[in-house]
Design an enzyme around this catalytic site. Structure first.
Site, mmCIF file in Angstrom:
data_model
loop_
_atom_site.group_PDB
_atom_site.id
_atom_site.type_symbol
_atom_site.label_atom_id
_atom_site.label_comp_id
_atom_site.label_asym_id
_atom_site.label_seq_id
_atom_site.Cartn_x
_atom_site.Cartn_y
_atom_site.Cartn_z
ATOM 1 N N ALA A 156 55.874 89.845 17.730
ATOM 2 C CA ALA A 156 55.540 90.021 19.178
ATOM 3 C C ALA A 156 55.335 91.227 19.736
ATOM 4 O O ALA A 156 56.344 92.066 19.678
ATOM 5 C CB ALA A 156 56.631 89.043 19.823
ATOM 6 N N LYS A 157 54.246 91.393 20.386
ATOM 7 C CA LYS A 157 54.172 92.541 21.202
ATOM 8 C C LYS A 157 54.757 92.487 22.547
ATOM 9 O O LYS A 157 54.027 91.766 23.526
ATOM 10 C CB LYS A 157 52.692 93.032 21.276
ATOM 11 C CG LYS A 157 52.516 94.363 21.842
ATOM 12 C CD LYS A 157 50.930 94.721 21.813
ATOM 13 C CE LYS A 157 50.504 96.147 22.320
ATOM 14 N NZ LYS A 157 51.474 97.446 21.912
#
Ligand code: PPE
Length: 308
Positions: A156-157
């Protein structure tokens, strides 16, 4: 940063100065947010955004991984992006979509907090400097490990993940280096603080595979495809820090960093070489619309597309 006229926020354009957040916002306290970094380039056919759809799809995946419901679809965010670029009259810019848990309840668990969504656009030059882009930068392997898959979903960014990057790049900068490379808990090479890592040895290009706690980089994917199309062999496998020291060439890639040569790793010289410059040239020609070979990755403004 260079201010522009408008920011898209929760469905409408607001003046730059008015795009503010309450100090009680959940995301500010706990890093509960997801974001993207995207570049738009000026081309002969008008402004083109590089791999816009994939970036917005990754934003959605990032949100899923932190159990956040994004109130806007990929298509809606695409329209918002074009609206914003048009309003700011920016031929080329960096785009920063962000979604975060907003003002409502405080306490670690998110309850009925709203999810606020914004997109910023502003001019952002060479991330590691023009000189770095040309002649390479000096990097340091960080004493901070890259967050692992069971610590925070590194795929996940997510905003909170970047405390890890901030510590690494800060440590490197204070020691006089330009950028940091983080290793996994197992000691294999992961990412730069904001870039994916590549090395060249004996004519073969290597990059850490996806199990190495790396961000699934869109530039990484781009560079792998470009390199293969140019006839290079690309191997995704675990790398250790001495692979960096003994490499013929080392470079880092990312939306912001584009393709930046690395000329030293922990004071071992790794002078930029022909493979790095060949890929850098192909990448820059592609994003600026000067080469049609990988033209499928450029997304044009709806109006320009109609004329094309
Ligand atoms: N690894 C990390 C940790 C990372 O942050 C980025 C993007 C990449 C790899 C490359 O991903 P991609 O852009 O999809 O190729 N880092 C962003 C800059 C971070 C910052 O705000 O500074 C970027 O390049 O936009």
């Amino acid at each position: 940063m260079e201010e522009t006229a408008k920011i898209w926020m929760n469905g409408r354009l607001v003046d730059w100065a008015d795009a503010t957040v309450h100090v009680g916002a959940h995301g500010l306290h706990y890093g509960t947010g997801v974001f993207e970094g995207i570049r738009a380039y000026e081309t002969e056919r008008g402004t083109a955004v590089f791999r816009l759809t994939e970036h917005l799809e990754r934003l959605h995946n990032s949100a899923r991984l932190i159990y956040m419901d994004l109130p806007y679809s990929v298509e809606e965010l695409k329209s918002a992006t074009w609206e914003l670029i048009g309003a700011n009259e920016l031929p080329s810019c960096y785009l920063r979509p962000i979604a975060f848990s907003g003002y409502g309840q405080l306490g670690v668990a998110t309850r009925d907090n709203p999810v606020d969504v914004a997109i910023m656009a502003w001019p952002w030059g060479a991330y590691l400097g023009e000189e770095g882009l040309r002649n390479g930068i000096r990097v340091k392997v960080s004493s901070w490990q890259r967050v692992g898959p069971n610590v925070i979903p590194h795929v996940a960014k997510a905003t909170g993940v970047y405390l890890n990057s901030m510590l690494a790049v800060g440590e490197a900068n204070r020691a006089g280096y330009d950028e940091a490379i983080l290793l996994t808990a197992e000691g294999t090479v992961a990412d730069g603080s904001g870039e994916s890592i590549f090395i060249v040895r004996d004519g073969v290009i290597y990059t850490p595979d996806l199990s190495a706690s790396i961000l699934v980089g869109i530039t990484r994917d781009t560079v792998i495809q470009i390199a293969q199309d140019l006839g290079h062999r690309v191997v995704e496998k675990p790398l250790i820090r001495t692979d960096l020291y003994l490499a013929d060439e080392v470079f880092m890639v990312g939306t912001a960093a584009e393709v930046t040569p690395i000329r030293e790793v922990d004071d071992h010289p790794t002078p930029p070489g022909p493979v790095t410059y060949e890929i850098q040239q192909a990448y820059l020609d592609t994003v600026h619309g000067r080469s049609d070979r990988w033209g499928q990755w450029l997304e044009y403004a709806p109006a320009a597309r109609a004329q094309a």
